[in-house]
Design a protein around this motif. Structure first.
Motif, short mmCIF file in Angstrom:
data_model
loop_
_atom_site.label_atom_id
_atom_site.label_comp_id
_atom_site.label_asym_id
_atom_site.label_seq_id
_atom_site.Cartn_x
_atom_site.Cartn_y
_atom_site.Cartn_z
N PRO A 1 26.11 44.51 22.94
CA PRO A 1 27.14 44.90 23.99
C PRO A 1 26.87 43.93 25.30
N LEU A 2 27.74 43.11 25.78
CA LEU A 2 27.21 42.40 27.04
C LEU A 2 27.64 43.25 28.19
N GLY A 3 28.47 44.16 27.92
CA GLY A 3 28.94 45.30 29.22
C GLY A 3 27.77 46.01 29.59
N ILE A 4 26.60 46.14 28.88
CA ILE A 4 25.73 47.21 29.25
C ILE A 4 24.50 46.72 30.33
N PHE A 5 24.76 45.26 30.48
CA PHE A 5 23.80 44.58 31.46
C PHE A 5 24.42 44.37 32.51
N ASP A 6 23.39 44.29 33.77
CA ASP A 6 24.24 44.08 35.29
C ASP A 6 24.04 42.72 35.52
N PHE A 7 23.49 41.80 34.58
CA PHE A 7 23.46 40.40 34.80
C PHE A 7 23.92 39.86 33.53
N ASP A 8 24.25 38.45 33.80
CA ASP A 8 24.73 37.64 32.70
C ASP A 8 23.72 37.25 31.53
N ILE A 9 23.94 37.62 30.35
CA ILE A 9 22.99 37.37 29.26
C ILE A 9 23.29 36.05 28.22
N LEU A 10 24.52 35.49 28.52
CA LEU A 10 24.99 34.54 27.63
C LEU A 10 24.21 33.25 27.67
N PRO A 11 24.08 32.64 26.61
CA PRO A 11 23.39 31.21 26.40
C PRO A 11 24.12 30.37 27.11
N ARG A 12 23.72 29.59 28.10
CA ARG A 12 24.27 28.68 28.89
C ARG A 12 23.66 27.28 28.91
N GLU A 13 24.29 26.34 29.24
CA GLU A 13 23.92 24.85 29.02
C GLU A 13 22.54 24.62 29.97
N GLU A 14 22.47 25.26 31.02
CA GLU A 14 21.26 25.27 31.82
C GLU A 14 20.29 25.99 31.43
N GLY A 15 20.36 26.87 30.48
CA GLY A 15 19.28 27.94 29.89
C GLY A 15 19.48 29.21 30.46
N ILE A 16 18.42 30.15 30.34
CA ILE A 16 18.41 31.35 30.65
C ILE A 16 17.37 31.58 31.94
N THR A 17 17.79 32.41 32.66
CA THR A 17 17.11 32.83 33.93
C THR A 17 16.19 33.92 33.48
N LYS A 18 14.91 33.80 33.64
CA LYS A 18 14.00 34.95 33.08
C LYS A 18 13.65 35.49 34.46
N ARG A 19 14.03 37.10 34.32
CA ARG A 19 13.75 37.90 35.47
C ARG A 19 12.44 38.55 35.37
N GLU A 20 12.10 39.31 36.44
CA GLU A 20 11.05 40.21 36.31
C GLU A 20 11.68 41.46 36.27
N LEU A 21 11.27 42.17 35.16
CA LEU A 21 11.89 43.42 34.65
C LEU A 21 10.72 44.46 34.30
N GLY A 22 9.37 44.05 34.94
CA GLY A 22 8.57 45.43 34.59
C GLY A 22 7.97 45.54 33.07
N GLN A 23 7.82 46.91 32.89
CA GLN A 23 7.30 47.32 31.48
C GLN A 23 7.80 48.90 31.38
N CYS A 24 7.88 49.26 30.20
CA CYS A 24 8.28 50.53 29.74
C CYS A 24 6.98 51.45 30.20
N ALA A 25 6.99 52.53 29.74
CA ALA A 25 5.63 53.68 29.88
C ALA A 25 4.93 53.21 28.65
N ILE A 26 3.42 52.90 29.27
CA ILE A 26 2.70 52.74 28.06
C ILE A 26 1.53 53.66 27.99
N ARG A 27 0.48 53.64 27.07
CA ARG A 27 -0.53 54.36 27.08
C ARG A 27 -1.72 54.25 28.17
N SER A 28 -2.34 55.38 28.54
CA SER A 28 -3.16 55.42 29.57
C SER A 28 -4.32 54.36 29.51
#
Length: 461
Positions: free
Chosen positions: A430-457
């Motif tokens: 679903p596109l509506g769950i994102f707060d930014f545009d995720i559609l493929p565009r002619e100019e390509g996709i903007t890669k964001r810094e979105l961190g990481q989930c919780a991982i092992r110690s």
């Protein structure tokens, strides 16, 4: 001037007198009626609450509480009983029984004791239900505890649980914590998304008969024997370690349940761990009855889930409260030729009409390129991997993408299973769950810094 019957004029004084009398009568009747309404409105005596037949504390380990069990066996007695048509409420711990915490480390996922799962509330006997009947279960409401407004999604270790891509990813424990605000979920571990959940029981079913239990253990035992070295295992046999029944039952009965009891991991003929995300409030379920009273059990509540629940602990797992009403159709198994349950899905569904759909076919394009023959599982995996690699282009890590597709209201459909050699399966994001545009565009996709989930110690992913 008003006229009496026959056309004679009515004196004004008479009209006024009759009008006053009528108003007095009306006022007197209304006053009497109001007194009777005051006697019955908003009174405790006339407000009958729905019974809560099983109460639990989501912060206390499941094996310290009553009304919980984690094996399927016909000798587990009913913990409570209800009448057909009665509305009742059941409280449930999360599926692990309070083993997972709201924190930023996945060591609890890594070390979870899977011999103790799933923790189910029940069994609940429905008066009058007999073997061969159909138990009709209306799911009236599903919600988290007010005191626990959060849940989690986990990727399990290859050697301890696995998941859809356990071998491909050599899975290591990771998780995302989700916070609930009304119907919405957000996560500090997967930023940039917010979606409405469709809360539902991942696991619900009736108790097996002794004959059905023996069938399960025999057929699954044969599968295990044919794949003895499989990691993760192809099935889970009866395991006395970790078996629990939260009732005072004779020691020999408990020993039998521990020795023979079927694990709760897969769905089977009676229902079980089907993980159907649309069984939310307003759903109706039809279950075959195998024992006297049906002995219904429920647990593994989910705030939200994507089709497939791909990461094993792939929904937003939660502790919560579920409300039911049950009825019985006598002889329903024969009437409806029932081999397994049937369902009417909920009319409540998030409205995400715009979706980006990923296709998969039964060719391992993300691996060795092998061609499979009409294998829908391979096709589903390929559709999912296509979505994961796309999300990684947006800036999510592989672990975040895996968890998101597990937890969000993602839909998967079988497109075709007749066009040899390739089955076709789709995954709709679903596109509506994102707060930014995720559609493929002619100019390509903007890669964001979105961190990481919780991982092992130890930092291993």
């Amino acid at each position: 001037m008003q006229r009496l019957e026959g056309g004679f004029p009515r004196p004004a004084s008479l009209s006024l007198g009759l009008g006053l009398t009528a108003r007095r009568i009306a006022r007197s009747s209304f006053s009497s009626s109001c007194r009777s309404f005051r006697d019955i409105m908003a009174t405790k005596a006339n407000s009958v609450p729905h019974r809560t037949i099983i109460e639990v504390d989501p912060f206390i380990p499941a094996d310290q509480q009553k009304g919980i069990h984690n094996r399927w066996h016909p000798d587990i007695p009913a913990f409570a009983s209800v009448k057909p048509g009665e509305v009742f409420t059941v409280q449930c711990v999360d599926w692990t029984g309070a083993q997972i915490g709201n924190n930023d480390c996945s060591d609890d996922i890594k070390n979870v004791d899977l011999s103790k799962i799933h923790n189910l509330s029940g069994p609940i006997a429905i008066e009058g239900a007999e073997p061969g009947d159909c138990l009709v279960v209306d799911i009236l409401d599903v919600r988290p505890f007010d005191k626990m407004p959060w849940g989690y999604t986990g990727i399990f270790e290859l050697e301890n649980g696995g998941g859809l891509f356990a071998r491909e990813f050599n899975s290591r424990a990771a998780k995302a914590i989700w916070d609930f605000k009304g119907v919405y979920a957000t996560s500090r571990h997967i930023p940039g998304v917010k979606f409405a959940g469709v809360s539902h029981p991942g696991l619900i079913g009736t108790a097996p008969s002794a004959e059905l239990l023996a069938t399960w253990n025999a057929r699954e035992g044969a599968l295990i024997a044919a794949h003895q070295n499989s990691v993760p295992p192809v099935a889970f046999p009866p395991e006395p370690k970790g078996a629990y029944v939260g009732q005072d039952i004779p020691e020999d009965v408990m020993a039998k349940v521990a020795r023979e009891g079927a694990r709760t991991v897969p769905p089977r003929e009676h229902g079980g761990n089907c993980d159907i995300k649309n069984l939310s409030k307003g759903s109706r379920c039809y279950f075959p009855v195998y024992v006297q009273g049906a002995n219904l059990s429920v647990g593994d509540l989910h705030f939200s889930q994507g089709d497939g629940e791909i990461s094993f602990c792939g929904a937003i797992e939660m502790a919560g409260i579920i409300t039911f009403s049950c009825s019985i159709i006598k002889g329903g198994v024969e009437k409806f030729a029932m081999k397994q349950p049937m369902f009417l899905p909920s009319p409540v569904d998030p409205m995400y009409s715009a979706k980006l759909i990923f296709e998969g076919i039964s060719v391992d394009l993300h691996g060795d390129g092998k061609q499979y023959n009409m294998d829908a599982t391979v096709a589903f995996k390929q559709a999912t991997l296509n979505a994961i690699t796309y999300l990684m282009k947006l800036g999510y890590t592989r672990e975040q993408a895996y968890l998101l597709l597990s937890a969000a209201p993602v839909e998967s459909h079988v497109g075709a299973v007749v066009d040899s050699p390739n089955a076709c399966v789709t995954m709709a994001l679903p596109l509506g769950i994102f707060d930014f545009d995720i559609l493929p565009r002619e100019e390509g996709i903007t890669k964001r810094e979105l961190g990481q989930c919780a991982i092992r110690s130890d930092g291993v992913v």
